[in-house]
Write an enzyme that holds these catalytic residues in place. Structure first.
Site, PDB file in Angstrom:
ATOM      1  N   SER A   1      45.113  42.142  37.532  1.00 19.26           N
ATOM      2  CA  SER A   1      46.569  42.204  37.777  1.00 19.26           C
ATOM      3  C   SER A   1      46.926  42.771  39.146  1.00 19.26           C
ATOM      4  O   SER A   1      47.953  43.437  39.295  1.00 19.26           O
ATOM      5  CB  SER A   1      47.270  42.988  36.653  1.00 19.26           C
ATOM      6  OG  SER A   1      47.148  42.298  35.423  1.00 19.26           O
TER       7      SER A   1
ATOM      8  N   GLY B   1      43.117  36.983  40.360  1.00 25.67           N
ATOM      9  CA  GLY B   1      43.251  35.742  39.602  1.00 25.67           C
ATOM     10  C   GLY B   1      44.597  35.088  39.866  1.00 25.67           C
ATOM     11  O   GLY B   1      44.801  34.397  40.864  1.00 25.67           O
ATOM     12  N   GLY B   2      45.553  35.332  38.973  1.00 24.96           N
ATOM     13  CA  GLY B   2      46.833  34.629  38.999  1.00 24.96           C
ATOM     14  C   GLY B   2      47.534  34.659  40.353  1.00 24.96           C
ATOM     15  O   GLY B   2      48.099  33.647  40.793  1.00 24.96           O
TER      16      GLY B   2
ATOM     17  N   GLU C   1      36.411  45.062  36.936  1.00 26.27           N
ATOM     18  CA  GLU C   1      37.574  44.405  36.361  1.00 26.27           C
ATOM     19  C   GLU C   1      37.730  44.837  34.898  1.00 26.27           C
ATOM     20  O   GLU C   1      37.085  44.257  34.006  1.00 26.27           O
ATOM     21  CB  GLU C   1      37.405  42.886  36.392  1.00 26.27           C
ATOM     22  CG  GLU C   1      37.257  42.297  37.770  1.00 26.27           C
ATOM     23  CD  GLU C   1      37.717  40.851  37.801  1.00 26.27           C
ATOM     24  OE1 GLU C   1      38.643  40.562  38.560  1.00 26.27           O
ATOM     25  OE2 GLU C   1      37.179  40.024  37.044  1.00 26.27           O
TER      26      GLU C   1
ATOM     27  N   GLU D   1      35.476  36.645  31.375  1.00 18.12           N
ATOM     28  CA  GLU D   1      35.778  35.420  30.629  1.00 18.12           C
ATOM     29  C   GLU D   1      34.509  34.630  30.342  1.00 18.12           C
ATOM     30  O   GLU D   1      34.473  33.821  29.409  1.00 18.12           O
ATOM     31  CB  GLU D   1      36.821  34.596  31.405  1.00 18.12           C
ATOM     32  CG  GLU D   1      38.194  35.262  31.328  1.00 18.12           C
ATOM     33  CD  GLU D   1      39.154  34.902  32.444  1.00 18.12           C
ATOM     34  OE1 GLU D   1      38.903  33.924  33.173  1.00 18.12           O
ATOM     35  OE2 GLU D   1      40.155  35.618  32.591  1.00 18.12           O
TER      36      GLU D   1
ATOM     37  N   GLY E   1      45.023  39.586  33.864  1.00 17.38           N
ATOM     38  CA  GLY E   1      46.091  38.666  33.457  1.00 17.38           C
ATOM     39  C   GLY E   1      47.149  39.279  32.570  1.00 17.38           C
ATOM     40  O   GLY E   1      47.958  38.562  31.982  1.00 17.38           O
TER      41      GLY E   1
ATOM     42  N   ASN F   1      40.159  34.101  42.633  1.00 19.12           N
ATOM     43  CA  ASN F   1      39.464  33.398  41.547  1.00 19.12           C
ATOM     44  C   ASN F   1      40.486  32.480  40.892  1.00 19.12           C
ATOM     45  O   ASN F   1      41.353  32.940  40.149  1.00 19.12           O
ATOM     46  CB  ASN F   1      38.928  34.423  40.541  1.00 19.12           C
ATOM     47  CG  ASN F   1      38.382  33.759  39.277  1.00 19.12           C
ATOM     48  OD1 ASN F   1      38.124  32.556  39.267  1.00 19.12           O
ATOM     49  ND2 ASN F   1      38.223  34.536  38.212  1.00 19.12           N
ATOM     50  N   TRP F   2      40.377  31.195  41.205  1.00 16.96           N
ATOM     51  CA  TRP F   2      41.385  30.248  40.705  1.00 16.96           C
ATOM     52  C   TRP F   2      41.159  29.863  39.242  1.00 16.96           C
ATOM     53  O   TRP F   2      41.976  29.134  38.662  1.00 16.96           O
ATOM     54  CB  TRP F   2      41.401  28.995  41.594  1.00 16.96           C
ATOM     55  CG  TRP F   2      42.153  29.195  42.878  1.00 16.96           C
ATOM     56  CD1 TRP F   2      42.518  30.392  43.441  1.00 16.96           C
ATOM     57  CD2 TRP F   2      42.656  28.177  43.754  1.00 16.96           C
ATOM     58  NE1 TRP F   2      43.208  30.178  44.614  1.00 16.96           N
ATOM     59  CE2 TRP F   2      43.306  28.830  44.835  1.00 16.96           C
ATOM     60  CE3 TRP F   2      42.613  26.783  43.734  1.00 16.96           C
ATOM     61  CZ2 TRP F   2      43.909  28.124  45.876  1.00 16.96           C
ATOM     62  CZ3 TRP F   2      43.215  26.085  44.782  1.00 16.96           C
ATOM     63  CH2 TRP F   2      43.855  26.747  45.834  1.00 16.96           C
ATOM     64  N   LYS F   3      40.049  30.298  38.671  1.00 19.47           N
ATOM     65  CA  LYS F   3      39.741  29.960  37.270  1.00 19.47           C
ATOM     66  C   LYS F   3      39.872  28.447  37.061  1.00 19.47           C
ATOM     67  O   LYS F   3      39.564  27.680  37.968  1.00 19.47           O
ATOM     68  CB  LYS F   3      40.640  30.753  36.317  1.00 19.47           C
ATOM     69  CG  LYS F   3      40.649  32.244  36.650  1.00 19.47           C
ATOM     70  CD  LYS F   3      41.242  33.066  35.560  1.00 19.47           C
ATOM     71  CE  LYS F   3      41.376  34.511  36.032  1.00 19.47           C
ATOM     72  NZ  LYS F   3      41.672  35.447  34.981  1.00 19.47           N
TER      73      LYS F   3
ATOM     74  N   HIS G   1      31.811  37.242  35.147  1.00 26.44           N
ATOM     75  CA  HIS G   1      33.229  37.463  34.861  1.00 26.44           C
ATOM     76  C   HIS G   1      33.389  37.701  33.364  1.00 26.44           C
ATOM     77  O   HIS G   1      32.695  37.082  32.547  1.00 26.44           O
ATOM     78  CB  HIS G   1      34.053  36.254  35.313  1.00 26.44           C
ATOM     79  CG  HIS G   1      35.519  36.539  35.333  1.00 26.44           C
ATOM     80  ND1 HIS G   1      36.279  36.558  34.187  1.00 26.44           N
ATOM     81  CD2 HIS G   1      36.361  36.843  36.353  1.00 26.44           C
ATOM     82  CE1 HIS G   1      37.531  36.856  34.514  1.00 26.44           C
ATOM     83  NE2 HIS G   1      37.612  37.029  35.816  1.00 26.44           N
TER      84      HIS G   1
END
Ligand code: PEP
Length: 249
Positions: free
Chosen positions: A208, A229-230, A163, A95, A169, A10-12, A93
Protein backbone atom coordinates in the site's frame (compact mmCIF):
# COMPACT_ATOMS: atom_id res chain seq x y z
CA UNK A 1 27.18 3.12 3.13
CA UNK A 2 24.80 4.85 0.71
CA UNK A 3 22.54 2.55 -1.25
CA UNK A 4 20.70 3.99 -4.25
CA UNK A 5 16.98 3.92 -3.73
CA UNK A 6 15.13 1.35 -5.86
CA UNK A 7 11.45 1.78 -6.77
CA UNK A 8 9.87 -1.21 -8.49
CA UNK A 9 6.39 -1.56 -9.96
CA UNK A 10 4.72 -4.97 -9.76
CA UNK A 11 1.90 -4.88 -12.29
CA UNK A 12 0.65 -8.34 -11.26
CA UNK A 13 -1.91 -9.72 -13.76
CA UNK A 14 -2.77 -6.29 -15.15
CA UNK A 15 -2.11 -4.77 -18.55
CA UNK A 16 -2.82 -5.47 -22.20
CA UNK A 17 -0.61 -4.29 -25.04
CA UNK A 18 -1.89 -0.72 -24.77
CA UNK A 19 -0.29 -0.45 -21.33
CA UNK A 20 3.20 -0.37 -22.83
CA UNK A 21 2.72 3.35 -23.48
CA UNK A 22 2.11 3.88 -19.76
CA UNK A 23 5.43 2.22 -18.97
CA UNK A 24 7.16 4.51 -21.47
CA UNK A 25 5.56 7.51 -19.77
CA UNK A 26 6.72 6.27 -16.35
CA UNK A 27 10.32 5.76 -17.48
CA UNK A 28 10.39 9.12 -19.28
CA UNK A 29 9.13 10.91 -16.18
CA UNK A 30 11.62 9.01 -14.01
CA UNK A 31 14.41 10.77 -15.89
CA UNK A 32 13.44 13.97 -14.08
CA UNK A 33 14.31 12.31 -10.78
CA UNK A 34 18.00 11.48 -10.60
CA UNK A 35 19.47 9.15 -8.02
CA UNK A 36 16.76 6.51 -7.95
CA UNK A 37 16.66 3.19 -9.83
CA UNK A 38 13.28 2.40 -11.37
CA UNK A 39 12.00 -0.94 -12.63
CA UNK A 40 8.68 -2.28 -13.86
CA UNK A 41 7.66 -5.93 -13.68
CA UNK A 42 4.71 -6.33 -16.06
CA UNK A 43 2.94 -9.60 -16.86
CA UNK A 44 5.14 -11.97 -18.82
CA UNK A 45 3.18 -11.25 -22.01
CA UNK A 46 4.26 -7.58 -22.00
CA UNK A 47 7.96 -7.96 -21.23
CA UNK A 48 9.13 -8.28 -24.84
CA UNK A 49 7.04 -5.35 -26.07
CA UNK A 50 8.13 -3.23 -23.12
CA UNK A 51 11.81 -3.99 -23.68
CA UNK A 52 11.39 -3.00 -27.33
CA UNK A 53 9.52 0.20 -26.46
CA UNK A 54 11.79 1.23 -23.57
CA UNK A 55 15.27 -0.05 -24.41
CA UNK A 56 17.81 0.15 -21.62
CA UNK A 57 15.17 0.34 -18.91
CA UNK A 58 14.95 -2.17 -16.07
CA UNK A 59 12.08 -4.51 -16.87
CA UNK A 60 11.47 -7.74 -15.03
CA UNK A 61 9.38 -10.81 -14.47
CA UNK A 62 7.13 -11.45 -11.49
CA UNK A 63 8.14 -15.09 -11.05
CA UNK A 64 10.24 -17.77 -12.69
CA UNK A 65 10.56 -21.53 -12.53
CA UNK A 66 13.56 -22.97 -10.73
CA UNK A 67 14.47 -25.26 -13.64
CA UNK A 68 16.26 -24.03 -16.75
CA UNK A 69 13.82 -25.81 -19.05
CA UNK A 70 11.62 -28.88 -19.09
CA UNK A 71 8.13 -30.29 -18.87
CA UNK A 72 6.54 -27.59 -16.72
CA UNK A 73 3.45 -26.54 -18.64
CA UNK A 74 2.64 -22.87 -18.31
CA UNK A 75 5.84 -21.94 -16.49
CA UNK A 76 8.57 -19.52 -17.55
CA UNK A 77 12.25 -20.19 -16.84
CA UNK A 78 14.71 -17.53 -15.71
CA UNK A 79 16.88 -17.89 -18.87
CA UNK A 80 13.73 -17.20 -20.92
CA UNK A 81 13.21 -13.95 -19.05
CA UNK A 82 16.83 -12.98 -19.66
CA UNK A 83 16.51 -14.00 -23.30
CA UNK A 84 13.71 -11.50 -23.95
CA UNK A 85 15.59 -8.70 -22.26
CA UNK A 86 14.38 -8.80 -18.67
CA UNK A 87 16.92 -7.59 -16.13
CA UNK A 88 15.30 -8.76 -12.96
CA UNK A 89 12.75 -11.11 -11.46
CA UNK A 90 10.57 -11.02 -8.36
CA UNK A 91 10.47 -14.29 -6.41
CA UNK A 92 8.53 -15.34 -3.33
CA UNK A 93 5.75 -12.77 -3.59
CA UNK A 94 3.13 -13.63 -0.97
CA UNK A 95 0.57 -14.11 -3.76
CA UNK A 96 2.85 -16.92 -5.00
CA UNK A 97 3.69 -18.27 -1.56
CA UNK A 98 0.03 -18.31 -0.46
CA UNK A 99 -1.84 -18.80 -3.72
CA UNK A 100 0.52 -21.33 -5.29
CA UNK A 101 1.88 -23.01 -2.18
CA UNK A 102 5.49 -21.94 -2.68
CA UNK A 103 7.75 -22.88 0.21
CA UNK A 104 10.94 -21.16 1.34
CA UNK A 105 12.87 -23.92 -0.44
CA UNK A 106 10.98 -23.20 -3.67
CA UNK A 107 11.70 -19.49 -3.35
CA UNK A 108 15.37 -20.14 -2.66
CA UNK A 109 15.59 -22.34 -5.77
CA UNK A 110 13.87 -19.68 -7.89
CA UNK A 111 16.20 -16.99 -6.56
CA UNK A 112 19.17 -19.18 -7.43
CA UNK A 113 17.78 -19.76 -10.92
CA UNK A 114 17.30 -16.03 -11.47
CA UNK A 115 20.83 -15.23 -10.35
CA UNK A 116 22.29 -18.04 -12.47
CA UNK A 117 20.49 -16.60 -15.51
CA UNK A 118 22.16 -13.23 -14.90
CA UNK A 119 19.05 -11.53 -13.54
CA UNK A 120 18.80 -9.38 -10.45
CA UNK A 121 16.40 -10.83 -7.91
CA UNK A 122 13.86 -9.22 -5.61
CA UNK A 123 13.04 -11.77 -2.94
CA UNK A 124 9.83 -11.10 -1.00
CA UNK A 125 9.11 -11.91 2.62
CA UNK A 126 6.31 -10.83 4.94
CA UNK A 127 4.05 -11.97 7.71
CA UNK A 128 0.28 -12.60 7.76
CA UNK A 129 -1.95 -10.47 9.94
CA UNK A 130 -2.34 -12.97 12.77
CA UNK A 131 1.42 -13.27 13.12
CA UNK A 132 1.77 -9.48 13.32
CA UNK A 133 -1.00 -9.35 15.93
CA UNK A 134 0.57 -12.08 18.03
CA UNK A 135 3.90 -10.23 18.12
CA UNK A 136 5.79 -12.80 16.06
CA UNK A 137 6.38 -10.81 12.87
CA UNK A 138 10.15 -10.40 13.15
CA UNK A 139 10.77 -14.07 14.00
CA UNK A 140 8.49 -15.14 11.14
CA UNK A 141 10.25 -12.95 8.57
CA UNK A 142 13.74 -13.87 9.75
CA UNK A 143 12.82 -17.55 9.36
CA UNK A 144 11.71 -16.80 5.78
CA UNK A 145 15.02 -15.04 5.16
CA UNK A 146 16.97 -17.99 6.58
CA UNK A 147 15.04 -20.44 4.43
CA UNK A 148 14.73 -18.59 1.16
CA UNK A 149 17.85 -16.46 0.65
CA UNK A 150 20.52 -18.45 -1.21
CA UNK A 151 24.06 -18.74 0.15
CA UNK A 152 26.24 -17.36 -2.57
CA UNK A 153 25.44 -14.27 -4.66
CA UNK A 154 26.53 -10.79 -5.57
CA UNK A 155 24.86 -8.63 -2.89
CA UNK A 156 24.10 -5.90 -5.39
CA UNK A 157 22.01 -8.36 -7.41
CA UNK A 158 19.71 -9.54 -4.66
CA UNK A 159 17.27 -7.23 -2.89
CA UNK A 160 14.84 -8.21 -0.15
CA UNK A 161 11.29 -6.83 -0.24
CA UNK A 162 9.56 -6.77 3.13
CA UNK A 163 5.86 -6.92 2.34
CA UNK A 164 3.51 -7.56 5.27
CA UNK A 165 0.72 -9.62 3.69
CA UNK A 166 -1.99 -7.67 5.49
CA UNK A 167 -0.70 -4.42 3.95
CA UNK A 168 -0.77 -5.59 0.32
CA UNK A 169 -3.61 -3.98 -1.60
CA UNK A 170 -5.49 -3.08 1.59
CA UNK A 171 -4.54 0.54 2.21
CA UNK A 172 -3.13 -0.54 5.58
CA UNK A 173 0.49 0.31 6.33
CA UNK A 174 2.60 -0.60 9.38
CA UNK A 175 3.83 2.20 11.60
CA UNK A 176 7.13 3.72 10.62
CA UNK A 177 8.57 2.35 13.86
CA UNK A 178 7.47 -1.18 12.91
CA UNK A 179 8.94 -0.83 9.42
CA UNK A 180 12.22 0.46 10.87
CA UNK A 181 12.36 -2.39 13.39
CA UNK A 182 11.70 -5.02 10.73
CA UNK A 183 14.18 -3.61 8.22
CA UNK A 184 16.80 -3.30 10.96
CA UNK A 185 16.22 -6.91 11.98
CA UNK A 186 16.50 -8.06 8.35
CA UNK A 187 19.75 -6.10 7.90
CA UNK A 188 21.07 -7.63 11.11
CA UNK A 189 20.22 -11.16 9.99
CA UNK A 190 21.86 -10.57 6.59
CA UNK A 191 24.96 -9.15 8.30
CA UNK A 192 25.11 -12.19 10.57
CA UNK A 193 25.14 -14.44 7.53
CA UNK A 194 26.97 -12.41 4.89
CA UNK A 195 29.06 -9.92 6.89
CA UNK A 196 29.86 -6.58 5.28
CA UNK A 197 28.12 -7.62 2.05
CA UNK A 198 24.80 -7.01 3.83
CA UNK A 199 25.53 -3.29 3.64
CA UNK A 200 25.31 -3.48 -0.14
CA UNK A 201 21.96 -5.30 -0.21
CA UNK A 202 18.84 -3.22 -0.69
CA UNK A 203 15.81 -3.87 1.49
CA UNK A 204 12.58 -2.57 -0.05
CA UNK A 205 9.27 -2.00 1.69
CA UNK A 206 6.06 -3.05 -0.06
CA UNK A 207 2.39 -2.86 0.90
CA UNK A 208 0.00 0.00 0.00
CA UNK A 209 2.75 2.47 -0.85
CA UNK A 210 1.28 5.56 -2.50
CA UNK A 211 2.15 9.14 -3.32
CA UNK A 212 1.07 10.30 0.12
CA UNK A 213 2.99 7.86 2.32
CA UNK A 214 6.04 7.22 0.13
CA UNK A 215 8.21 10.04 1.44
CA UNK A 216 7.84 8.93 5.05
CA UNK A 217 8.34 5.23 4.29
CA UNK A 218 11.31 5.82 1.98
CA UNK A 219 12.88 8.14 4.53
CA UNK A 220 12.82 5.44 7.20
CA UNK A 221 16.08 3.85 8.32
CA UNK A 222 17.14 0.79 6.33
CA UNK A 223 14.35 1.28 3.77
CA UNK A 224 16.17 1.31 0.44
CA UNK A 225 13.19 1.49 -1.87
CA UNK A 226 9.65 0.34 -2.49
CA UNK A 227 7.89 -2.52 -4.24
CA UNK A 228 4.62 -1.06 -5.44
CA UNK A 229 1.54 -2.86 -6.75
CA UNK A 230 -1.64 -0.90 -7.45
CA UNK A 231 -0.03 2.53 -7.48
CA UNK A 232 2.52 1.49 -10.10
CA UNK A 233 0.00 0.98 -12.89
CA UNK A 234 -0.17 4.60 -14.02
CA UNK A 235 2.39 7.35 -14.35
CA UNK A 236 0.06 9.67 -12.43
CA UNK A 237 0.29 7.47 -9.33
CA UNK A 238 3.75 5.95 -9.71
CA UNK A 239 5.84 9.01 -10.58
CA UNK A 240 5.20 10.73 -7.20
CA UNK A 241 6.56 7.60 -5.50
CA UNK A 242 9.64 7.68 -7.75
CA UNK A 243 10.04 11.36 -6.88
CA UNK A 244 9.87 10.51 -3.18
CA UNK A 245 12.55 7.88 -3.70
CA UNK A 246 14.81 10.42 -5.38
CA UNK A 247 14.19 13.01 -2.66
CA UNK A 248 15.05 10.54 0.09
CA UNK A 249 18.20 9.19 -1.61
C1 PEP B 1 2.64 -5.90 -4.08
O1 PEP B 1 1.82 -6.67 -4.53
O2 PEP B 1 3.85 -6.18 -4.17
C2 PEP B 1 2.18 -4.68 -3.45
C3 PEP B 1 2.99 -4.07 -2.65
O3 PEP B 1 0.90 -4.29 -3.74
P1 PEP B 1 0.18 -2.91 -3.29
O4 PEP B 1 1.20 -1.80 -3.49
O5 PEP B 1 -0.98 -2.77 -4.19
O6 PEP B 1 -0.16 -3.05 -1.86
Amino acid sequence: MTRRKFVVGNWKMNGLSGAVGEAQAIFAAADDHAGVDVAICPPFTLIGAMVAAAPGRAIGGQDCHSAESGAFTGSVAAPMLADIGAELVIVGHSERREGFGESDADVRAKAGAGLAAGLSVILCVGEPREVRESGGAIDFVLAQIAGSVPDDFDPQRLAIAYEPIWAIGTGLVPTVADVAAMHGAIRGALAGRFGDAADRMRILYGGSVNGENAAELLGTGDVDGALVGGASLTAAKFVPIIAAGAASG
